[in-house]
Design an enzyme around this catalytic site. Structure first.
Site, PDB file in Angstrom:
ATOM      1  N   HIS A 199       9.686   5.863  15.336  1.00 26.75           N
ATOM      2  CA  HIS A 199      10.118   7.175  15.834  1.00 26.75           C
ATOM      3  C   HIS A 199      11.235   7.725  14.959  1.00 26.75           C
ATOM      4  O   HIS A 199      11.245   8.888  14.588  1.00 26.75           O
ATOM      5  CB  HIS A 199      10.674   7.050  17.253  1.00 26.75           C
ATOM      6  N   GLU A 441      -9.376  -4.003  -0.660  1.00 20.96           N
ATOM      7  CA  GLU A 441      -8.022  -4.538  -0.527  1.00 20.96           C
ATOM      8  C   GLU A 441      -8.018  -5.982  -0.032  1.00 20.96           C
ATOM      9  O   GLU A 441      -6.980  -6.559   0.227  1.00 20.96           O
ATOM     10  CB  GLU A 441      -7.182  -3.645   0.400  1.00 20.96           C
ATOM     11  N   CYS A 512      -5.206   3.708  -4.397  1.00 18.51           N
ATOM     12  CA  CYS A 512      -4.275   4.397  -3.508  1.00 18.51           C
ATOM     13  C   CYS A 512      -3.114   3.515  -3.050  1.00 18.51           C
ATOM     14  O   CYS A 512      -2.349   3.903  -2.176  1.00 18.51           O
ATOM     15  CB  CYS A 512      -5.006   4.969  -2.297  1.00 18.51           C
TER      16      CYS A 512
HETATM   17  C1  PEP Z   1      -3.035  -0.532   0.472  1.00 18.16           C
HETATM   18  O1  PEP Z   1      -3.198  -1.555   1.132  1.00 18.16           O
HETATM   19  O2  PEP Z   1      -2.839  -0.529  -0.758  1.00 18.16           O
HETATM   20  C2  PEP Z   1      -3.051   0.796   1.130  1.00 18.16           C
HETATM   21  C3  PEP Z   1      -3.003   1.909   0.449  1.00 18.16           C
HETATM   22  O3  PEP Z   1      -3.102   0.811   2.456  1.00 18.16           O
HETATM   23  P1  PEP Z   1      -1.858   0.532   3.432  1.00 18.16           P
HETATM   24  O4  PEP Z   1      -0.603   0.501   2.611  1.00 18.16           O
HETATM   25  O5  PEP Z   1      -1.915   1.651   4.395  1.00 18.16           O
HETATM   26  O6  PEP Z   1      -2.220  -0.799   4.019  1.00 18.16           O
HETATM   27 MG    MG Z   2      -4.010  -1.511   3.100  1.00 21.72          MG
END
Ligand code: PEP
Ligand code: MG
Length: 607
Positions: A199, A441, A512
């Site tokens: 929050h 991942e 990402c």
């Molecule tokens: C990641 O695991 O690299 C990713 C982008 O997802 P998150 O950080 O949301 O787990």
């Molecule tokens: Mg992730």
């Protein structure tokens, strides 16, 4: 902890959740719990007196919360529902009537009786299968603490009473705390606990004040009045800085602002390498409110919309309609560029400070992300419906997190198909050819990337988790943060394998994880063949600028040599040497630190 040890702590690192740099005095907000003592009441008169005392405390607590809500600053009004929940708890019979009954039947003091009620509610919540309702016990505890303070006649210092320009330092801030913040006075806040979706983090962003959370022990090292520098970009807090450090930071801040605005002005230029290869640079966001800023920073779409916030913020599950409205708006604002909406990734460390983590021994390896959704099919379907419906209003792509193998993907796709058929039957509009991708991942997904590629339209490599799972280090454990190594040869090989599998199958491969936003990694990622980078908004102009200075051909050649190196340190040294001229400039402006910034929660640094 000895005094000497306390003095040695000069700099702490936490999670940067709201950007900006501030220098100011600390105001320690004590939220230590009221001590509760057992008291047996001898006379009938005492018992009834206790009931009255409890009712008065309830009334006072109600008045306080209603007061906070009424005075809530405009910027925070959208969060008012949290305080409504607290008012409802104060009226709930398990909270009030049960306590009164306990006072009467057991002839005990109100504090002890209330403690028993909270314990009973906790037990009841623990049995409920719905983890969101289970997690609301935290709100019950916030409210109980307020009533206990009223019973004790202890004024809970309201943040609205803070009338000096200070930096709030607290173990944790409740929604009521952050809602009553005196805007214009509070320069920023730092807390021991909390994460990106706590929050406090969300409120700081709404208020546009710097905040660093997850500092673990900052309240132990700071006293009222201690001078602090809070760097909401790097997630750093400098305790009791000397004159030199203050001057350095002030200069840095001025340079940073000037440099940043210069860079932002150029952010709309395409990210094209000097030898003419166009790279897509997109934004990672967690809130609808971030889309405009992403566009302003030159994002060519949203490469990762993390969708957990709606599920973490409220007591009940979000309605499909609310999710749809949110996703539709994101799609419309960013159109014609795409938005990749990732389905729910709850679990692991992804629990806000307002929520109790599910009691799993190993949450990162537990019922997280797609595993959770495949178990809670109703919840999953409702989100898929919302995403698909939003696809009629822009270019929506759908992405499943934490896919570990083909079966999981097929199961997810089967549910997606069911949802599509439902929408067809209802005659609803959606993009029948919505592009579907997976986050790569989990190491097993890398190993079968060539097979997975046959079933999806794109991959997005999530290096945050890939590094965690491949190197067997908990991404939120500061003791192993030093092992969080994007340059580890194993990680580079894995990325290479995924890119090659994707290219062979003719599908797009994006990246990402935080690596995409690390300027030290840019040349390696280009060399590896990543054609889409998705990163935090503030980093976009810098990464675009770096891409514009690099030659893809050269990056490929450099990569060949890099792949022959055998340790992360050697890779890093080579990359640093190559990037030196450019990075010195960025370093100088304080716009980057080092690749260690990739860790989600940073280790302590002692002066
Ligand atoms: C990641 O695991 O690299 C990713 C982008 O997802 P998150 O950080 O949301 O787990
Ligand atoms: Mg992730």
């Amino acid at each position: 902890m000895t005094e000497r040890y306390k003095e040695r702590v000069k700099k702490l690192r936490g999670i940067a959740v709201s950007p900006g740099v501030i220098i100011g005095k600390a105001r320690l907000v004590d939220r230590s719990r009221v001590k509760i003592l057992y008291q047996y009441l001898v006379s009938e008169q005492q018992v009834w007196g206790e009931v009255e005392r409890f009712k008065e405390a309830l009334g006072a607590a109600k008045e306080q919360i209603a007061g906070i809500k009424n005075k809530m600053p405009e910027q925070l009004r959208k969060h008012a529902f949290i305080l409504d929940t607290h008012l409802m708890i104060l009226e709930d019979s398990m909270f009030c009537n049960a306590t009164i009954q306990t006072i009467l039947s057991e002839k005990i003091n109100a504090e002890w009786a209330l403690k028993k009620s909270v314990q009973n509610i906790d037990k009841l919540f623990a049995q409920i299968d719905d983890r969101y309702i289970k997690e609301r016990i935290v709100d019950v505890e916030y409210v109980a603490e307020r009533v206990l303070r009223c019973l004790a006649g202890k004024e809970q210092v309201s943040l609205s009473e803070i009338n000096e320009r200070v930096i709030i330092v607290a173990h944790e801030l409740s929604p009521a705390d952050t809602s009553s913040i005196n805007i214009g006075k509070v320069m920023g806040f730092i807390t021991d606990v909390g994460g990106r979706t706590s929050h406090a983090a969300i409120m700081a962003q709404s208020l546009k004040i710097p905040a660093v959370v997850g500092l673990e022990t900052v309240t132990h090292h700071v006293q009222d009045g201690t001078l602090l520098i809070v760097d909401g970009y790097a997630g750093e807090v400098i305790i009791d800085p000397d004159d030199e450090e203050i001057i350095l930071y002030q200069e840095k801040q001025i340079q940073r602002e000037a440099y940043e605005s210069g860079i932002i002005r150029l952010s709309h230029l395409a990210a094209e390498t000097v030898d003419g290869h166009r790279i897509a640079v997109r934004a990672n966001i967690e809130l609808l409110e971030e889309v405009v800023a992403a566009k302003d920073h030159g994002a060519e779409g949203i490469g990762l919309y993390r969708t957990e916030y709606h599920y973490l913020r409220s007591a009940s599950l979000p309605a499909e309609e609310d999710l749809f409205e949110d996703y539709r708006e994101v799609a419309e604002i960013i159109a014609p560029a795409p938005v990749t909406i990732r389905t729910l990734d709850l679990g692991g460390d992804r629990v806000s400070s307002g929520h109790v983590p599910a009691k799993e021994t190993n949450p990162a390896l537990g019922l997280r992300a797609i595993r959770f959704c495949l178990k809670e099919v109703g919840l999953f379907k409702s989100q898929l419906r919302a995403i698909l419906r939003a696809s009629a209003f822009g270019k929506v792509q759908l992405m499943f997190p934490m896919i570990s193998g083909v079966q999981e993907l097929l199961d997810s796709r089967a549910i997606l198909e069911e949802v599509m058929s439902e929408l067809d039957r209802e005659g609803r509009d959606y993009d029948r050819h919505v592009r579907v991708g997976v986050m790569v991942e989990v190491p097993s997904a890398v190993a079968v990337a060539d097979i997975l590629a046959k079933y999806v339209d794109f991959f997005s490599i999530g290096t945050n988790d890939l590094i965690q799972y491949a190197l067997a280090i908990d991404r939120v454990n500061e003791h192993v943060a030093y092992m969080y190594q994007p340059f580890h040869p194993a990680i580079l090989r894995m990325i290479k394998q995924v890119v090659e599998a994707g290219k062979k199958a003719g599908i797009d491969v994006a990246l990402c994880g935080e690596m995409a936003g690390d300027p030290l990694c840019t040349c390696i990622l280009l060399g590896l063949g990543i054609e889409e980078f998705s990163l935090n908004t503030v980093g976009i102009p810098i990464i675009k600028k770096i891409i514009r200075t690099l030659s893809l051909e050269e990056c490929r050649k450099d990569l060949e040599k890099i792949l022959e190196l055998d340790t992360a340190t050697r890779v890093r040294d080579v990359v640093k040497a190559k990037m030196k001229p450019l990075l010195t400039d960025l370093h100088h402006q304080g716009l980057i630190t080092s690749y260690n910034n990739n860790v989600d929660r940073r280790a302590f640094q002692h002066a």
